[in-house]
Design a protein around this motif. Structure first.
Motif, PDB file in Angstrom:
ATOM      1  N   LYS A 196      79.595  26.180  41.286  1.00  0.00           N
ATOM      2  CA  LYS A 196      80.263  25.047  41.378  1.00  0.00           C
ATOM      3  C   LYS A 196      80.408  24.244  39.983  1.00  0.00           C
ATOM      4  N   PRO A 197      81.871  23.977  39.750  1.00  0.00           N
ATOM      5  CA  PRO A 197      81.814  23.267  38.331  1.00  0.00           C
ATOM      6  C   PRO A 197      81.015  22.009  38.180  1.00  0.00           C
ATOM      7  N   GLU A 198      81.105  21.349  39.395  1.00  0.00           N
ATOM      8  CA  GLU A 198      80.547  20.093  39.399  1.00  0.00           C
ATOM      9  C   GLU A 198      78.789  20.347  39.263  1.00  0.00           C
ATOM     10  N   ASP A 199      78.161  21.318  39.416  1.00  0.00           N
ATOM     11  CA  ASP A 199      76.963  21.736  39.555  1.00  0.00           C
ATOM     12  C   ASP A 199      76.561  21.922  38.035  1.00  0.00           C
ATOM     13  N   VAL A 200      77.664  22.509  37.334  1.00  0.00           N
ATOM     14  CA  VAL A 200      77.511  22.858  36.088  1.00  0.00           C
ATOM     15  C   VAL A 200      77.572  21.650  35.006  1.00  0.00           C
ATOM     16  N   ARG A 201      78.513  20.863  35.398  1.00  0.00           N
ATOM     17  CA  ARG A 201      78.784  19.495  34.881  1.00  0.00           C
ATOM     18  C   ARG A 201      77.559  18.623  34.916  1.00  0.00           C
ATOM     19  N   VAL A 202      77.029  18.610  35.867  1.00  0.00           N
ATOM     20  CA  VAL A 202      75.382  17.831  35.896  1.00  0.00           C
ATOM     21  C   VAL A 202      74.467  18.338  35.210  1.00  0.00           C
TER      22      VAL A 202
ATOM     23  N   ASN B 171      79.318  34.050  35.730  1.00  0.00           N
ATOM     24  CA  ASN B 171      78.293  34.187  34.818  1.00  0.00           C
ATOM     25  C   ASN B 171      79.144  33.782  33.386  1.00  0.00           C
ATOM     26  N   ALA B 172      80.050  34.615  32.725  1.00  0.00           N
ATOM     27  CA  ALA B 172      80.718  34.458  31.747  1.00  0.00           C
ATOM     28  C   ALA B 172      81.127  33.059  31.441  1.00  0.00           C
ATOM     29  N   GLU B 173      81.884  32.370  32.260  1.00  0.00           N
ATOM     30  CA  GLU B 173      82.419  30.979  32.285  1.00  0.00           C
ATOM     31  C   GLU B 173      81.287  30.062  32.055  1.00  0.00           C
ATOM     32  N   VAL B 174      80.230  30.369  32.762  1.00  0.00           N
ATOM     33  CA  VAL B 174      79.107  29.248  32.560  1.00  0.00           C
ATOM     34  C   VAL B 174      78.449  29.300  31.272  1.00  0.00           C
ATOM     35  N   CYS B 175      78.302  30.488  30.918  1.00  0.00           N
ATOM     36  CA  CYS B 175      77.642  30.846  29.542  1.00  0.00           C
ATOM     37  C   CYS B 175      78.529  30.139  28.462  1.00  0.00           C
ATOM     38  N   ARG B 176      79.857  30.516  28.715  1.00  0.00           N
ATOM     39  CA  ARG B 176      80.701  29.867  27.449  1.00  0.00           C
ATOM     40  C   ARG B 176      80.620  28.421  27.497  1.00  0.00           C
TER      41      ARG B 176
ATOM     42  N   SER C 297      64.571  29.163  38.001  1.00  0.00           N
ATOM     43  CA  SER C 297      64.068  27.810  38.036  1.00  0.00           C
ATOM     44  C   SER C 297      64.556  26.926  38.959  1.00  0.00           C
ATOM     45  N   GLY C 298      65.843  27.190  39.494  1.00  0.00           N
ATOM     46  CA  GLY C 298      66.425  26.166  40.465  1.00  0.00           C
ATOM     47  C   GLY C 298      67.060  25.042  39.751  1.00  0.00           C
ATOM     48  N   LYS C 299      67.177  25.070  38.754  1.00  0.00           N
ATOM     49  CA  LYS C 299      67.777  24.157  37.862  1.00  0.00           C
ATOM     50  C   LYS C 299      69.359  24.257  37.954  1.00  0.00           C
ATOM     51  N   LEU C 300      69.976  25.310  38.285  1.00  0.00           N
ATOM     52  CA  LEU C 300      71.438  25.459  38.373  1.00  0.00           C
ATOM     53  C   LEU C 300      71.691  26.155  39.792  1.00  0.00           C
ATOM     54  N   PRO C 301      72.096  25.495  40.936  1.00  0.00           N
ATOM     55  CA  PRO C 301      72.467  26.034  41.963  1.00  0.00           C
ATOM     56  C   PRO C 301      73.684  27.133  41.943  1.00  0.00           C
ATOM     57  N   TYR C 302      73.446  28.132  42.834  1.00  0.00           N
ATOM     58  CA  TYR C 302      74.518  29.257  42.733  1.00  0.00           C
ATOM     59  C   TYR C 302      74.802  29.983  43.997  1.00  0.00           C
ATOM     60  N   SER C 303      75.672  30.605  43.997  1.00  0.00           N
ATOM     61  CA  SER C 303      76.137  31.318  45.169  1.00  0.00           C
ATOM     62  C   SER C 303      76.372  32.775  44.935  1.00  0.00           C
ATOM     63  N   THR C 304      76.119  33.812  45.909  1.00  0.00           N
ATOM     64  CA  THR C 304      76.243  35.314  45.444  1.00  0.00           C
ATOM     65  C   THR C 304      77.496  35.806  46.321  1.00  0.00           C
ATOM     66  N   LEU C 305      78.319  36.526  45.957  1.00  0.00           N
ATOM     67  CA  LEU C 305      79.456  37.152  46.420  1.00  0.00           C
ATOM     68  C   LEU C 305      79.486  38.595  46.067  1.00  0.00           C
TER      69      LEU C 305
END
Length: 55
Positions: A38-44, A3-8, A23-31
């Motif tokens: 995924k960095p590529e999803d953030v880039r898109v 989360n912190a990396e994406v927010c930055r 809203s489904g605009k950014l795919p994610y996984s939970t652990l």
């Protein structure tokens, strides 16, 4: 990315990040209790936002 990396990277708040997940605009996984992206999803998402603002 967590989360912190994406927010930055996107220059957004945690609440906005939650909205993007819900809203489904950014795919994610939970652990465990953490969300990861995924960095590529953030880039898109970043590329789409720049296209909307610049277009």
């Amino acid at each position: 990315m967590d989360n912190a990396e994406v927010c930055r990277q996107l220059h957004i708040s945690k609440r906005t990040l939650q909205y993007l997940r819900n809203s489904g605009k950014l795919p994610y996984s939970t652990l465990g209790n953490k969300c990861y992206y995924k960095p590529e999803d953030v880039r898109v998402l970043l590329d789409k936002d720049l296209t909307i603002k610049c277009g």
